[in-house]
Write an enzyme that holds these catalytic residues in place. Structure first.
Site, PDB file in Angstrom:
ATOM      1  N   PRO A  81       0.794  -1.243   0.000  1.00  0.00           N
ATOM      2  CA  PRO A  81       0.000   0.000   0.000  1.00  0.00           C
ATOM      3  C   PRO A  81       0.825   1.291   0.000  1.00  0.00           C
ATOM      4  CG  PRO A  81       0.082  -0.893   2.204  1.00  0.00           C
ATOM      5  CD  PRO A  81       0.798  -1.882   1.337  1.00  0.00           C
ATOM      6  N   LYS A 114       6.995   1.288   1.783  1.00  0.00           N
ATOM      7  CA  LYS A 114       8.408   1.359   1.394  1.00  0.00           C
ATOM      8  C   LYS A 114       8.684   2.613   0.559  1.00  0.00           C
ATOM      9  CE  LYS A 114       9.956  -2.473   3.282  1.00  0.00           C
ATOM     10  NZ  LYS A 114       8.713  -3.003   3.885  1.00  0.00           N
ATOM     11  N   CYS A 130       8.171 -10.040   4.651  1.00  0.00           N
ATOM     12  CA  CYS A 130       7.642 -10.026   6.012  1.00  0.00           C
ATOM     13  C   CYS A 130       7.431 -11.453   6.496  1.00  0.00           C
ATOM     14  CB  CYS A 130       6.343  -9.219   6.100  1.00  0.00           C
ATOM     15  SG  CYS A 130       4.979  -9.865   5.089  1.00  0.00           S
TER      16      CYS A 130
END
Length: 297
Positions: free
Chosen positions: A118, A121, A235
């Site tokens: 979204p 980064k 992640c």
């Protein structure tokens, strides 16, 4: 907990080479689902002297990126009017940790966030370097709409938003000084945030994602200028999706090398003979993740 999930936990701990104490701590964190730790990165809308109007904590963390704050316990930044005004973007602290690789990267003249939605980064990259000549790419149309909305809310309408697949980028001939590849993964850290993620510990999901990640990276390396960098992050915890993906690229692409990130030295992976870094929930900086900085010689 069902038997398959329990076996998956043990298999993961064995792959990570954890001793009994560390293995018990990781399994407890996955079962408790309370390791998420909030952070916020200031956006282009926030003046240089802006300070969040609520209590934040000071962290002893040399890797903490610039313009990142950690709210105190009980504070809900997304409920404050400054969030709606786009002064900051809220995300998990572990995402900030992953972006610490950028500390070892020269300011790029051009950059691409290949799996951007979204937008976290991209926000962290912009807080460090600005967002001039930056492209945020997201293949999925729905997620691309969320990405575009977040960028506009945070004062970054100049960012080019695209929807190409990695292989399309490789064929396009367009190249960049910096690529961010926050690769789709099994998302094992979601368990430590209390989010259900069935099958994430199973070999089928892990190996399937590892295959996709290798394909993404084989395309990504074709989109970088000589001397440029790729920041590879996930992640998830499993080495199959992390160290082994990077090792696969380094073996096939001898013009690439892993780069040391001094700020992350305390998190150096013992599962690779190159510089790579893993955060686990018991470190206290969020749900965890993996990062590696690669440079094209």
């Amino acid at each position: 907990m069902n038997q398959d999930a329990a076996k998956g936990e043990l298999r993961l701990c064995a792959r990570l080479g954890l001793d009994d104490a560390a293995a018990q701590a990781l399994m407890a964190a996955m079962r408790a689902g309370a390791s998420s730790r909030g952070a916020l990165v200031l956006t282009a809308r926030a003046p240089l002297d802006y300070v969040p109007p609520f209590a934040c904590v000071e962290l002893e963390a040399p890797w903490l990126p610039p313009r990142v704050y950690v709210p105190a316990d009980g504070v809900k930044p997304t409920a404050h009017e400054d969030y709606a005004r786009g002064m900051y973007y809220s995300l998990d602290l572990s995402s900030c940790w992953e972006s610490a690789c950028l500390a070892a990267v020269p300011a790029p003249a051009s950059s691409l966030d290949m799996c951007a939605a979204p937008g976290g980064k991209t926000m962290l990259m912009a807080a460090r370097f600005g967002a001039v000549h930056h492209t945020a790419n997201e293949v999925h149309p729905g997620r691309r709409g969320i990405l575009r909305q977040n960028l506009e809310q945070c004062g970054m309408p100049q960012v080019r938003v695209t929807g190409q697949r990695p292989d399309q980028w490789a064929r396009s001939g367009e190249t960049f000084d910096l690529l961010l590849v926050d690769a789709p993964c099994s998302g094992q850290s979601l368990l430590c945030k209390g989010i259900r993620n069935p099958g994430c510990l199973g070999s089928g999901m892990v190996n399937g994602n590892a295959k996709r990640q290798k394909g993404i990276m084989l395309s990504a390396v074709q989109c970088v200028n000589p001397g440029g960098h790729i920041v590879y992050t996930t992640c998830t915890y499993d080495p199959e999706e992390n160290e082994k993906v990077v090792a696969y690229i380094l073996k096939r692409m001898p013009e690439w090398e892993a780069v040391e990130v001094p700020q992350l030295a305390a998190f150096r992976s013992t599962l690779a003979d190159f510089a790579a870094y893993r955060l686990l929930p018991m470190h206290g900086f969020g749900a965890g993740g993996f990062c590696c900085l690669l440079r094209k010689k």
